[in-house]
Design a protein around this motif. Structure first.
Motif, PDB file in Angstrom:
ATOM      1  N   VAL A 152       0.673  -1.546   0.306  1.00 23.46           N
ATOM      2  CA  VAL A 152       0.012   0.520  -0.270  1.00 23.46           C
ATOM      3  C   VAL A 152       0.629   1.776   0.096  1.00 23.46           C
ATOM      4  CG1 VAL A 152      -1.775   1.403   1.293  1.00 23.46           C
ATOM      5  CG2 VAL A 152      -2.003  -0.890   1.312  1.00 23.46           C
ATOM      6  N   TRP A 153       2.062   1.204   1.045  1.00 25.37           N
ATOM      7  CA  TRP A 153       2.582   2.530   0.858  1.00 25.37           C
ATOM      8  C   TRP A 153       3.452   2.479   0.006  1.00 25.37           C
ATOM      9  CZ3 TRP A 153       8.062   0.948   0.733  1.00 25.37           C
ATOM     10  CH2 TRP A 153       9.535   2.071   0.952  1.00 25.37           C
ATOM     11  N   TRP A 154       4.159   2.124  -1.059  1.00 28.05           N
ATOM     12  CA  TRP A 154       4.522   1.459  -2.298  1.00 28.05           C
ATOM     13  C   TRP A 154       3.944   2.111  -3.282  1.00 28.05           C
ATOM     14  CZ3 TRP A 154       9.073   3.377  -2.550  1.00 28.05           C
ATOM     15  CH2 TRP A 154       9.428   3.319  -4.580  1.00 28.05           C
ATOM     16  N   ALA A 155       2.609   1.249  -3.201  1.00 28.85           N
ATOM     17  CA  ALA A 155       1.564   2.485  -4.687  1.00 28.85           C
ATOM     18  C   ALA A 155       1.222   3.434  -4.273  1.00 28.85           C
ATOM     19  CB  ALA A 155       0.428   0.773  -4.207  1.00 28.85           C
ATOM     20  N   LEU A 156       1.266   4.123  -3.152  1.00 21.99           N
ATOM     21  CA  LEU A 156       0.484   5.104  -3.009  1.00 21.99           C
ATOM     22  C   LEU A 156       1.885   6.420  -3.406  1.00 21.99           C
ATOM     23  CD1 LEU A 156      -0.867   5.242   0.212  1.00 21.99           C
ATOM     24  CD2 LEU A 156      -2.576   5.858  -1.419  1.00 21.99           C
ATOM     25  N   TRP A 157       3.088   6.002  -2.848  1.00 14.18           N
ATOM     26  CA  TRP A 157       4.182   6.529  -3.265  1.00 14.18           C
ATOM     27  C   TRP A 157       4.159   7.032  -4.928  1.00 14.18           C
ATOM     28  CZ3 TRP A 157       8.169  10.097  -1.547  1.00 14.18           C
ATOM     29  CH2 TRP A 157       9.109   9.903  -1.857  1.00 14.18           C
ATOM     30  N   LEU A 158       4.009   5.723  -5.730  1.00 19.94           N
ATOM     31  CA  LEU A 158       4.216   5.703  -7.096  1.00 19.94           C
ATOM     32  C   LEU A 158       3.334   6.770  -7.534  1.00 19.94           C
ATOM     33  CD1 LEU A 158       4.711   2.694  -8.300  1.00 19.94           C
ATOM     34  CD2 LEU A 158       7.106   4.488  -7.451  1.00 19.94           C
ATOM     35  N   VAL A 159       1.855   6.538  -6.929  1.00 23.73           N
ATOM     36  CA  VAL A 159       1.394   8.275  -7.162  1.00 23.73           C
ATOM     37  C   VAL A 159       1.501   9.346  -7.514  1.00 23.73           C
ATOM     38  CG1 VAL A 159      -1.176   9.097  -6.890  1.00 23.73           C
ATOM     39  CG2 VAL A 159      -0.407   5.974  -7.335  1.00 23.73           C
ATOM     40  N   GLY A 160       2.040   9.586  -5.978  1.00 26.14           N
ATOM     41  CA  GLY A 160       2.458  11.229  -5.693  1.00 26.14           C
ATOM     42  C   GLY A 160       3.852  10.956  -6.199  1.00 26.14           C
ATOM     43  N   LEU A 161       4.550   9.597  -6.621  1.00 29.35           N
ATOM     44  CA  LEU A 161       5.854  10.226  -7.661  1.00 29.35           C
ATOM     45  C   LEU A 161       5.063  10.460  -9.401  1.00 29.35           C
ATOM     46  CD1 LEU A 161       9.348  10.051  -7.290  1.00 29.35           C
ATOM     47  CD2 LEU A 161       8.805   7.729  -8.042  1.00 29.35           C
ATOM     48  N   VAL A 162       4.609   9.801 -10.146  1.00 31.92           N
ATOM     49  CA  VAL A 162       4.777  10.177 -11.076  1.00 31.92           C
ATOM     50  C   VAL A 162       3.726  10.774 -11.711  1.00 31.92           C
ATOM     51  CG1 VAL A 162       6.132   7.486 -11.389  1.00 31.92           C
ATOM     52  CG2 VAL A 162       3.056   7.526 -11.665  1.00 31.92           C
TER      53      VAL A 162
END
Length: 221
Positions: free
Chosen positions: A144-154
């Motif tokens: 969950v953390w990584w999916a949300l991080w990628l959304v904010g990143l890209v």
């Protein structure tokens, strides 16, 4: 029995820094909504082209301050997280008795190398957990953390945005929701990241043997 470096303090600092950074991004989102609610001032957007820049309103000045404070907190959060990650990675190597899949330099470079930064940091965290507790499933909060991080990143509006603060103000006036949704993804990623820190730290803190020495899975005191 193996002796591990203590992770409680670095874990608490990283946990707290992540929540503070998430709070800063939440305030930023609120400020963007306030800008959108007031609408473009009579003088137009701050950056008016050809080197012309009108005086900022008090609300726009506030957004500059909020953005600057958020940037500082994000840097502090990154440093705290990397310090914690380096510590738990060393512990995981001690517990597993084998070299990590990613060498130490990737704890830092994994976040900034294009393409690789889409999976390397998550891989390091996942490997740390699995090497620390091979008998346990990887906590769902890691994904969950990584999916949300990628959304904010890209998304192009969060950490990877190249727009100046005045450009972001203009975007808030024109179409605020991509900005707000990107901010909220980073807020949620920060909160989830805090619980990732807690989960990994806890698995390295227990169980303990005599004298506070960590007992690897399958060992007997």
């Amino acid at each position: 029995m193996v002796s591990l470096s203590p992770v409680r303090t670095t874990g608490v600092v990283a946990f707290s820094a992540l929540l503070l950074a998430g709070g800063a991004w939440a305030v930023r989102a609120v400020w963007e909504l306030r800008l959108a609610g007031t609408g473009v001032p009579a003088g137009g957007v701050p950056e008016q082209g050809d080197g012309r820049h009108r005086p900022l309103t008090s609300l726009e000045n506030g957004y500059h301050l909020v953005s600057s404070a958020g940037g500082v907190l994000t840097v502090v959060c990154a440093l705290a997280f990397l310090l914690w990650l380096g510590r738990v990675r060393d512990n995981a190597r001690t517990l597993s008795g084998r070299a990590p899949r990613y060498s130490g330099i990737w704890v830092l470079l994994g976040w900034v190398i294009p393409i690789g930064n889409l999976w390397i940091p998550r891989g390091i965290v996942a490997d740390v957990f699995r090497d620390s507790a091979p008998e346990r499933r990887l906590p769902w909060v890691v994904n969950v953390w990584w999916a949300l991080w990628l959304v904010g990143l890209v998304s192009g509006t969060g950490l990877m945005s190249r727009d100046s603060t005045d450009d972001l103000i203009a975007r808030a006036y024109d179409d605020v929701w991509p900005l707000v949704l990107s901010d909220l993804a980073l807020v949620a990623a920060a909160v989830a990241g805090a619980f990732v820190v807690r989960a990994v730290s806890r698995v390295q803190e227990e169980p303990k043997g005599e004298g506070g020495v960590r007992v690897p899975a399958g060992s007997h005191v």
